[in-house]
Motif scaffolding. Structure first.
Motif, mmCIF file in Angstrom:
data_model
loop_
_atom_site.group_PDB
_atom_site.id
_atom_site.type_symbol
_atom_site.label_atom_id
_atom_site.label_comp_id
_atom_site.label_asym_id
_atom_site.label_seq_id
_atom_site.Cartn_x
_atom_site.Cartn_y
_atom_site.Cartn_z
ATOM 1 N N GLN A 141 0.815 -1.222 0.000
ATOM 2 C CA GLN A 141 0.000 0.000 0.000
ATOM 3 C C GLN A 141 0.847 1.270 0.000
ATOM 4 N N ILE A 142 2.156 1.131 0.210
ATOM 5 C CA ILE A 142 3.009 2.313 0.248
ATOM 6 C C ILE A 142 4.410 1.967 -0.236
ATOM 7 N N TYR A 143 4.965 2.880 -1.009
ATOM 8 C CA TYR A 143 6.375 2.799 -1.412
ATOM 9 C C TYR A 143 7.038 4.089 -0.969
ATOM 10 N N VAL A 144 8.071 3.976 -0.171
ATOM 11 C CA VAL A 144 8.780 5.155 0.300
ATOM 12 C C VAL A 144 10.243 5.052 -0.091
ATOM 13 N N HIS A 145 10.754 6.141 -0.637
ATOM 14 C CA HIS A 145 12.169 6.261 -0.987
ATOM 15 C C HIS A 145 12.644 7.577 -0.399
ATOM 16 N N THR A 146 13.553 7.526 0.553
ATOM 17 C CA THR A 146 13.886 8.710 1.336
ATOM 18 C C THR A 146 15.030 9.530 0.762
ATOM 19 N N LYS A 147 15.769 8.991 -0.189
ATOM 20 C CA LYS A 147 16.970 9.661 -0.673
ATOM 21 C C LYS A 147 16.726 10.387 -1.998
ATOM 22 N N ALA A 148 17.659 11.288 -2.318
ATOM 23 C CA ALA A 148 17.720 11.842 -3.661
ATOM 24 C C ALA A 148 18.285 10.777 -4.595
ATOM 25 N N GLY A 149 18.197 11.027 -5.880
ATOM 26 C CA GLY A 149 18.835 10.114 -6.823
ATOM 27 C C GLY A 149 17.907 9.516 -7.850
ATOM 28 N N THR A 150 16.592 9.504 -7.580
ATOM 29 C CA THR A 150 15.679 9.015 -8.609
ATOM 30 C C THR A 150 15.473 10.103 -9.663
ATOM 31 N N MET A 151 15.154 9.665 -10.870
ATOM 32 C CA MET A 151 15.037 10.572 -12.009
ATOM 33 C C MET A 151 13.612 10.587 -12.535
ATOM 34 N N TRP A 152 13.332 11.532 -13.433
ATOM 35 C CA TRP A 152 11.976 11.621 -13.977
ATOM 36 C C TRP A 152 11.564 10.348 -14.680
ATOM 37 N N TRP A 153 12.488 9.713 -15.400
ATOM 38 C CA TRP A 153 12.118 8.484 -16.116
ATOM 39 C C TRP A 153 11.795 7.343 -15.148
ATOM 40 N N ASP A 154 12.217 7.474 -13.867
ATOM 41 C CA ASP A 154 11.831 6.495 -12.858
ATOM 42 C C ASP A 154 10.398 6.683 -12.391
ATOM 43 N N SER A 155 9.885 7.917 -12.451
ATOM 44 C CA SER A 155 8.642 8.223 -11.744
ATOM 45 C C SER A 155 7.435 8.534 -12.614
ATOM 46 N N VAL A 156 7.637 9.004 -13.850
ATOM 47 C CA VAL A 156 6.495 9.534 -14.607
ATOM 48 C C VAL A 156 5.458 8.456 -14.922
ATOM 49 N N ALA A 157 5.883 7.343 -15.494
ATOM 50 C CA ALA A 157 4.917 6.282 -15.811
ATOM 51 C C ALA A 157 4.244 5.739 -14.550
ATOM 52 N N PRO A 158 4.998 5.396 -13.482
ATOM 53 C CA PRO A 158 4.330 4.928 -12.266
ATOM 54 C C PRO A 158 3.355 5.938 -11.687
ATOM 55 N N ALA A 159 3.721 7.231 -11.709
ATOM 56 C CA ALA A 159 2.829 8.249 -11.151
ATOM 57 C C ALA A 159 1.536 8.354 -11.944
ATOM 58 N N ALA A 160 1.637 8.359 -13.272
ATOM 59 C CA ALA A 160 0.441 8.479 -14.106
ATOM 60 C C ALA A 160 -0.497 7.291 -13.900
#
Length: 289
Positions: A225-244
């Motif tokens: 039910q939750i994914y947490v990543h506390t550090k910097a280092g992820t990029m837009w290509w990591d997040s855009v598709a999952p977020a949409a």
């Protein structure tokens, strides 16, 4: 070599939910369902190529703490970019390996991760994803995730629905207490910050996995039910598709502190990631704050 026959981003920002009222621009209207389905077809096709190459390609380290890369990453990227250029000529494309900048005024920006979770891929694990996401004026608008190692695909679009291979709409059940959630987190980078965050959330059950896309797919499947990543280092290509896709399923996303993800300036996330089922983002962020 690859076996024969195998074949600064836009200056805007997004709201936490990623939901958009519409996709009309001056002189242009985009069918987001068509965009999501085109992305789905691409990641499925390229996912087969990537899966067939697993264990047959060389791996090298990028250096500077950027992690490993394989020849399969470059082949997958080539195929994805070619497919996007054919289907959406004129759109900007941002991609992990060879296209790390894009026009700053891009109206439509595709964000490509040819193999999300290359470390796990190079280890022979199934915890990797092929991802294509679309930003419109800095907000995740559509996307697709293929999990070739498990033969699964997820796709969705803003103000639409999220779907998987059975083409039944995914609607996530709400949750309001982080302590009742199963958390999915990184397999390879479990440090003091993540351990502290899990303690603050009161998490009792966890799943360790590679790849942002693979982890968010665990939420879409009801395994977490939750994914947490506390550090910097992820990029837009990591997040855009999952977020949409997550937003189309009713889920929520933001920085690790719950504030909106920022898709402006350099294409990286400096304040972590938090992806949740409906109702959980605010209470989780409050505990992490």
């Amino acid at each position: 070599a690859i076996p024969a026959g195998s074949r600064t981003a836009c200056d805007t920002s997004t709201r936490t939910s990623g939901r958009l009222a519409g996709m009309a621009t001056a002189g242009q209207t985009r069918n987001l369902r068509h965009a999501a389905e085109a992305a789905r077809d691409l990641v499925r096709r390229v996912g087969v190529v990537v899966r067939d190459l697993q264990g047959r390609v060389k791996t090298r380290d990028k250096g500077s703490g950027l992690g490993p890369v394989t020849e399969a990453d470059f082949e997958a990227e080539r195929l994805l970019i070619e497919g996007l250029e054919e289907r959406f000529p004129g759109d900007a494309i941002l991609s992990e390996e060879t296209r790390q900048t894009a026009a700053p005024d891009a109206e439509w920006l595709w964000c490509v991760d040819p193999i999300d979770g290359t470390r796990e891929y190079s280890q022979g694990l199934p915890e990797y994803a092929v991802m294509v996401g679309l930003l419109h004026r800095g907000a995740p608008a559509a996307g697709a995730i293929a999990l070739p190692g498990e033969d699964k695909t997820f796709w969705g679009w803003a103000e639409g629905v999220a779907l998987s291979d059975d083409e039944r709409p995914i609607r996530l059940a709400p949750l309001h207490d982080p302590a009742e959630a199963v958390a999915v987190h990184t397999r390879s980078r479990v440090g003091p910050g993540l351990k502290r965050a899990l303690e603050q959330l009161g998490i009792q059950q966890t799943i360790a996995a590679g790849s942002v896309g693979y982890k968010v797919a665990q939420i879409l499947q009801g395994n977490a039910q939750i994914y947490v990543h506390t550090k910097a280092g992820t990029m837009w290509w990591d997040s855009v598709a999952p977020a949409a896709i997550l937003a189309a399923a009713g889920g929520e996303y933001g920085r690790a502190d719950g504030t909106p993800l920022d898709y402006s300036g350099a294409p990286h996330h400096a304040h972590g990631l938090l992806f949740t089922v409906p109702g959980l983002l605010a209470p989780a962020a409050a505990r992490l704050g």
